[in-house]
Motif scaffolding. Structure first.
Motif, PDB file in Angstrom:
ATOM      1  N   ASP A 112      12.449  48.858  38.429  1.00 52.65           N
ATOM      2  CA  ASP A 112      13.667  49.552  38.043  1.00 52.65           C
ATOM      3  C   ASP A 112      13.594  50.930  38.637  1.00 52.65           C
ATOM      4  O   ASP A 112      14.764  51.598  39.004  1.00 52.65           O
ATOM      5  CB  ASP A 112      13.534  49.641  36.389  1.00 52.65           C
ATOM      6  N   LEU A 113      12.398  51.449  38.744  1.00 53.26           N
ATOM      7  CA  LEU A 113      12.372  52.784  39.237  1.00 53.26           C
ATOM      8  C   LEU A 113      11.971  52.921  40.580  1.00 53.26           C
ATOM      9  O   LEU A 113      12.028  53.944  41.300  1.00 53.26           O
ATOM     10  CB  LEU A 113      11.338  53.750  38.264  1.00 53.26           C
ATOM     11  N   GLY A 114      11.400  51.861  41.025  1.00 54.69           N
ATOM     12  CA  GLY A 114      11.038  51.970  42.525  1.00 54.69           C
ATOM     13  C   GLY A 114       9.837  52.520  42.868  1.00 54.69           C
ATOM     14  O   GLY A 114       9.704  53.007  44.281  1.00 54.69           O
ATOM     15  N   LEU A 115       9.072  52.810  42.048  1.00 55.19           N
ATOM     16  CA  LEU A 115       7.698  53.363  42.275  1.00 55.19           C
ATOM     17  C   LEU A 115       6.784  52.788  43.089  1.00 55.19           C
ATOM     18  O   LEU A 115       6.799  51.408  42.927  1.00 55.19           O
ATOM     19  CB  LEU A 115       7.183  53.872  41.184  1.00 55.19           C
ATOM     20  N   ARG A 116       6.073  53.535  44.040  1.00 53.12           N
ATOM     21  CA  ARG A 116       4.976  52.529  44.779  1.00 53.12           C
ATOM     22  C   ARG A 116       3.754  52.444  43.831  1.00 53.12           C
ATOM     23  O   ARG A 116       3.658  53.025  42.970  1.00 53.12           O
ATOM     24  CB  ARG A 116       4.590  53.577  46.067  1.00 53.12           C
ATOM     25  N   CYS A 117       3.010  51.808  44.218  1.00 51.72           N
ATOM     26  CA  CYS A 117       1.807  51.201  43.536  1.00 51.72           C
ATOM     27  C   CYS A 117       1.006  52.638  43.226  1.00 51.72           C
ATOM     28  O   CYS A 117       0.480  52.898  42.156  1.00 51.72           O
ATOM     29  CB  CYS A 117       0.966  50.045  44.064  1.00 51.72           C
ATOM     30  N   ALA A 127      -5.803  62.399  40.995  1.00 53.22           N
ATOM     31  CA  ALA A 127      -5.577  62.613  42.172  1.00 53.22           C
ATOM     32  C   ALA A 127      -6.092  61.472  43.204  1.00 53.22           C
ATOM     33  O   ALA A 127      -7.184  61.162  43.127  1.00 53.22           O
ATOM     34  CB  ALA A 127      -5.683  63.938  42.826  1.00 53.22           C
ATOM     35  N   ASN A 128      -5.399  61.433  44.489  1.00 52.92           N
ATOM     36  CA  ASN A 128      -5.747  60.567  45.502  1.00 52.92           C
ATOM     37  C   ASN A 128      -6.184  59.180  44.823  1.00 52.92           C
ATOM     38  O   ASN A 128      -7.300  58.503  45.533  1.00 52.92           O
ATOM     39  CB  ASN A 128      -6.974  61.070  46.005  1.00 52.92           C
ATOM     40  N   LEU A 129      -5.689  58.477  43.900  1.00 50.13           N
ATOM     41  CA  LEU A 129      -6.086  57.213  43.402  1.00 50.13           C
ATOM     42  C   LEU A 129      -5.237  56.178  44.223  1.00 50.13           C
ATOM     43  O   LEU A 129      -3.949  56.281  44.126  1.00 50.13           O
ATOM     44  CB  LEU A 129      -6.110  57.082  41.815  1.00 50.13           C
ATOM     45  N   SER A 130      -5.608  55.243  44.711  1.00 48.56           N
ATOM     46  CA  SER A 130      -5.062  54.089  45.268  1.00 48.56           C
ATOM     47  C   SER A 130      -5.161  52.770  44.263  1.00 48.56           C
ATOM     48  O   SER A 130      -6.082  52.866  43.819  1.00 48.56           O
ATOM     49  CB  SER A 130      -5.393  53.829  46.850  1.00 48.56           C
ATOM     50  N   PRO A 131      -4.130  52.004  44.565  1.00 44.74           N
ATOM     51  CA  PRO A 131      -4.266  50.782  43.651  1.00 44.74           C
ATOM     52  C   PRO A 131      -5.468  49.974  43.868  1.00 44.74           C
ATOM     53  O   PRO A 131      -6.297  49.686  42.987  1.00 44.74           O
ATOM     54  CB  PRO A 131      -3.096  50.040  44.016  1.00 44.74           C
ATOM     55  N   HIS A 132      -5.966  50.061  45.159  1.00 38.68           N
ATOM     56  CA  HIS A 132      -7.277  49.177  45.355  1.00 38.68           C
ATOM     57  C   HIS A 132      -8.569  49.821  44.869  1.00 38.68           C
ATOM     58  O   HIS A 132      -9.441  49.291  44.577  1.00 38.68           O
ATOM     59  CB  HIS A 132      -7.409  49.096  46.799  1.00 38.68           C
ATOM     60  N   ASP A 133      -8.332  51.352  44.733  1.00 40.38           N
ATOM     61  CA  ASP A 133      -9.385  51.860  44.013  1.00 40.38           C
ATOM     62  C   ASP A 133      -9.873  51.283  42.596  1.00 40.38           C
ATOM     63  O   ASP A 133     -10.890  51.320  42.264  1.00 40.38           O
ATOM     64  CB  ASP A 133      -9.079  53.462  43.976  1.00 40.38           C
ATOM     65  N   LEU A 134      -8.815  50.846  42.126  1.00 41.39           N
ATOM     66  CA  LEU A 134      -8.935  50.416  40.762  1.00 41.39           C
ATOM     67  C   LEU A 134      -9.736  48.981  40.951  1.00 41.39           C
ATOM     68  O   LEU A 134     -10.690  48.712  40.170  1.00 41.39           O
ATOM     69  CB  LEU A 134      -7.690  50.094  40.074  1.00 41.39           C
ATOM     70  N   ARG A 135      -9.456  48.245  41.894  1.00 43.53           N
ATOM     71  CA  ARG A 135     -10.139  46.966  42.122  1.00 43.53           C
ATOM     72  C   ARG A 135     -11.641  47.368  42.601  1.00 43.53           C
ATOM     73  O   ARG A 135     -12.679  46.609  42.066  1.00 43.53           O
ATOM     74  CB  ARG A 135      -9.496  46.153  43.210  1.00 43.53           C
ATOM     75  N   HIS A 136     -11.928  48.439  43.359  1.00 45.78           N
ATOM     76  CA  HIS A 136     -13.153  48.742  43.394  1.00 45.78           C
ATOM     77  C   HIS A 136     -13.961  49.301  42.371  1.00 45.78           C
ATOM     78  O   HIS A 136     -15.109  48.967  42.361  1.00 45.78           O
ATOM     79  CB  HIS A 136     -13.361  49.774  44.491  1.00 45.78           C
ATOM     80  N   SER A 137     -13.292  49.912  41.532  1.00 47.13           N
ATOM     81  CA  SER A 137     -14.074  50.658  40.387  1.00 47.13           C
ATOM     82  C   SER A 137     -14.373  49.389  39.368  1.00 47.13           C
ATOM     83  O   SER A 137     -15.546  49.299  38.895  1.00 47.13           O
ATOM     84  CB  SER A 137     -12.950  51.262  39.616  1.00 47.13           C
ATOM     85  N   TRP A 138     -13.610  48.125  39.404  1.00 48.36           N
ATOM     86  CA  TRP A 138     -13.651  47.051  38.471  1.00 48.36           C
ATOM     87  C   TRP A 138     -15.191  46.331  39.262  1.00 48.36           C
ATOM     88  O   TRP A 138     -15.995  45.976  38.522  1.00 48.36           O
ATOM     89  CB  TRP A 138     -12.648  46.163  38.633  1.00 48.36           C
TER      90      TRP A 138
END
Length: 195
Positions: A112-117, A127-138
């Protein structure tokens, strides 16, 4: 790369990488200034040039991209978007109402808002958090908990042990450099005895 069917974006990225390494090699004194100048002069393709090259490749039955990345986006219909928003509540693996609400909110932010991941990740204020950082953290947290590598591989959807092995090895190396509390006490006592 053009004749082998690489995407124009991939070619541009590789050229940029070569220019970066050439700059570093020049700064290290490995390549002379004239060689670096010639490499630096190499430029990638502008979008219009890339489109023209792709049209030429299609006309001559050459591939325009090797990778699995899609050439064009899938544009969802209104009914598909509605189904996507309701999917979290229909998903049999959803653990709770709160999880379903969270997933639906994420879909709304993206659709709906067109936000990027990456922009969704910024909403949490890191700051500087990418979606893949979350997978790396996991994966890093699981490796820190000494989850068996096979379980980590299966949970992460990897087909072999190479990637989960990196997380496990990373933890092993990091832990080797950190002394245990008992080691610090013993070292301190030994130092006092020598004094």
């Amino acid at each position: 790369m053009l004749t082998e069917g690489y995407a124009i974006g991939t070619i541009n990225m590789r050229l940029a990488t070569v220019r970066t390494y050439a700059r570093l090699a020049h700064l290290a004194g490995v390549i002379p200034a004239d060689t670096y100048s010639r490499i630096r002069a190499l430029s990638g393709y502008r979008r219009s040039e890339g489109d023209n090259l792709d049209q030429q490749r299609v006309a001559t039955d050459q591939s325009t991209r090797i990778a699995a990345k899609k050439a064009t986006a899938n544009i969802l219909t209104t009914s598909q978007i509605i189904d996507l928003k309701h999917a979290p509540w229909r998903n049999p693996t959803t653990r709770s109402e709160a999880v379903a609400a969270r997933d639906a909110l994420l879909i709304c932010l993206l659709v709906d808002l067109g936000l990027r991941c990456g922009e969704v990740a910024l909403l949490i204020g890191i700051a500087n958090l990418s979606p893949h950082d979350l997978r790396h953290s996991w994966a890093t947290r699981l490796a820190q908990l000494q989850v068996p590598i096979q379980a980590l591989r299966d949970a992460g959807g990897w087909s072999n042990f190479a990637m989960p092995g990196r997380y496990v090895a990373q933890q092993a190396i990091a832990n080797d450099r950190i002394p245990l509390a008992n080691d610090l006490v013993a070292e301190s006592a030994a130092t006092e005895e020598q004094a």
